[in-house]
Every structure is written in structure tokens, then in C-alpha cells.
Design an enzyme around this catalytic site. Sequence first.
Site, PDB file in Angstrom:
ATOM      1  CE  LYS A   1      62.059  96.833  69.271  1.00  0.00           C
ATOM      2  NZ  LYS A   1      62.108  97.655  68.246  1.00  0.00           N
TER       3      LYS A   1
ATOM      4  CE1 TYR B   1      64.950  93.876  69.525  1.00  0.00           C
ATOM      5  CE2 TYR B   1      63.116  91.593  70.245  1.00  0.00           C
ATOM      6  CZ  TYR B   1      63.325  93.309  68.740  1.00  0.00           C
ATOM      7  OH  TYR B   1      63.077  93.421  68.227  1.00  0.00           O
TER       8      TYR B   1
END
Length: 322
Positions: free
Chosen positions: A180, A176
Site C-alpha cells: 500500500k 500489505y
Amino acid sequence: MALPLEGLSAIVTGAGRGLGRAEALELARLGAAVVVNDYGRPGRDGSGEVSTGPAEEVAASIRAAGGRAVAHIGDVSDHEQARELVELAITEFGRLDILVNNAGILRDRMVFSMSEDEWDSVVRVHLKGHFNTIRFASAHWRARAKSGEGGGRVYGRVVNTSSEAFLAGSAGQPNYAAAKGGIVGLTTSTALALAKYGVTANVICPRARTRMTEDVFAGLPGAPGGTDTGLDPLAPEHVAPLVGYLASPAAAQVNGQLLVVHGGMVAIIERPRVQAKFDTKQDAFTYDELDGLLTPYYMARPEGETFAAAEVLGLRHGPGAP
């Protein structure tokens, strides 16, 4: 008096729930016609059966309030489905003006335990999903500009969604956090590529209480079932107005920016700056010279100072993005 986004059309991905839902409703409130995209799967890890319910419900709410909206049930990480999403906006509303990328999933695990599929699936939905929609939206804007419309400049806004996991780290979310971080790089590249056509691209790091962050923010003030009154400080409704602003004509000079937003606070994040610089006294560095320069430098710094900037903003409580 005309609304700020009157006459404009928008796509919001992952808009069936949480932040995306709040953003779609806000864009509609400001006058935009909205394509509400959501794959509708119930699991925050992307599991479960595809459902038309979440996207249809949000689109229906917009229409009931007098706005224009259509639902799109599709997976933005699929290149062809992303193309169909952009084409739907153009077919339905005549053109696309605003793209808000919000869709994402979580498959958390420590880096030493993460499977290849857990890595690939999160990077695919977040990072590739952002790229796919930008790819077709930017081609639409470029073609319009090349046609001579508006003297070679058109109206276009991209608002992408990163996370504080990228800024401050998140030990159990290497997939993640990496995705991002990639979205920030994609945004700045897009901002540079499209500026000459009149299009801006910016990225936000929101902190909000959604099904994606229910574990992170459990027990914090304002949680459902608590005794606090008023708007939850972590409500998605705190984030949506910034998205509306970045999508508006008022933000024409805002491009390639990273902003943190939550609970009545917006912070503009600077590009990385050089903290210290060392030059070799020889033709090239040697191990011993680097040891003599860098080791004392890091030894003299307080432990944990690497995260000082993040701590000032209060960013180390958890990821907090969808």
C-alpha cells in the site's frame, strides 16, 4: 441535466464485492459505462475457484438500473490479463476515461513468520496489479494525446487504493503495508508523468467494513446483526462518492493527492515534512556528534509521538482498506 460522468467509460478492479462493488455502482449512477473486473475467488487470501458470479452480478445490476456495464473475469496481477481488461473497455465503449484500482488480497502474518509466497502474492496483487492496469491505460491516453486529440490533452482519471496500514503501521501486515505504501509512490509518479496529457492520478485510504476487514471491525458500532439503525458508518457507500468525485471533471485540479475517507469524513494528507534538521559542525558527521544531537532529541519526545498525526485522524484502529 447531464450526469457528471455521462459519456465517460470506467474500469473498476476488484468490483465484485465490497468497496469495488460500491464504487462501480456509484460511477454508473453518475453516468459512466463500467467494466466490472473481478477474479471471483471467494477467499480473501485469493484462494478458491475463479468465478464469474460476482462481476456478472454487479454488471447486471448496473444494466438493470438503465446503465451500461460489462463484466471482466481476470487477474489484474497478470500483465496480459490487465492488457485485455483495458482493451475490453476500449473495444466495448470506444475509449477508456477512468481507471479505479481496488483489487487486493490479504495474507496476514507477523514479519518474523511470513513466508516468501505470502509476501510475494500480496505485493503482486496490490502493487503489481495497480501498475499493470495503469501501464496499459496510460499508454492508451498517451497515444490519444499524441494523435492530436484535444490539442494533446485527453480526459483521464486514475483513482488508486492505499490503506491506513501504510500511514499508521499494521504489525501483522508487513506485506500489505509495504504494497500500500508502494501504491502511494506509484500514484505520485503517475500523476507527474501524465499531467501534461490531461490525466490525473490520486490515491485514497478508505476505511470500510468488507470481507477483507471483517476481523478488524468486528463488534464496532454498525456491525451487521447489531441494534444500530441507519447506514453503517463503515459502509463502503461512504467511500464511493469520493471516488465518483475524483473521477469527474470537477476534480481536474486534484492531482497526486492522498485522501483518507470513511463514515462521512474526508481528510487530505500532506506530503511528509521535515520535522527537525541538524547540521554537522565539522566536515562530516561522526558517531559521537550524531549521538549528542539525535539521542537527546528523541529522548525528549513523548513515547509514541511518532504516531501522533495518525492518532489525530483516528487511524490506529486497524488497516481498514480492501
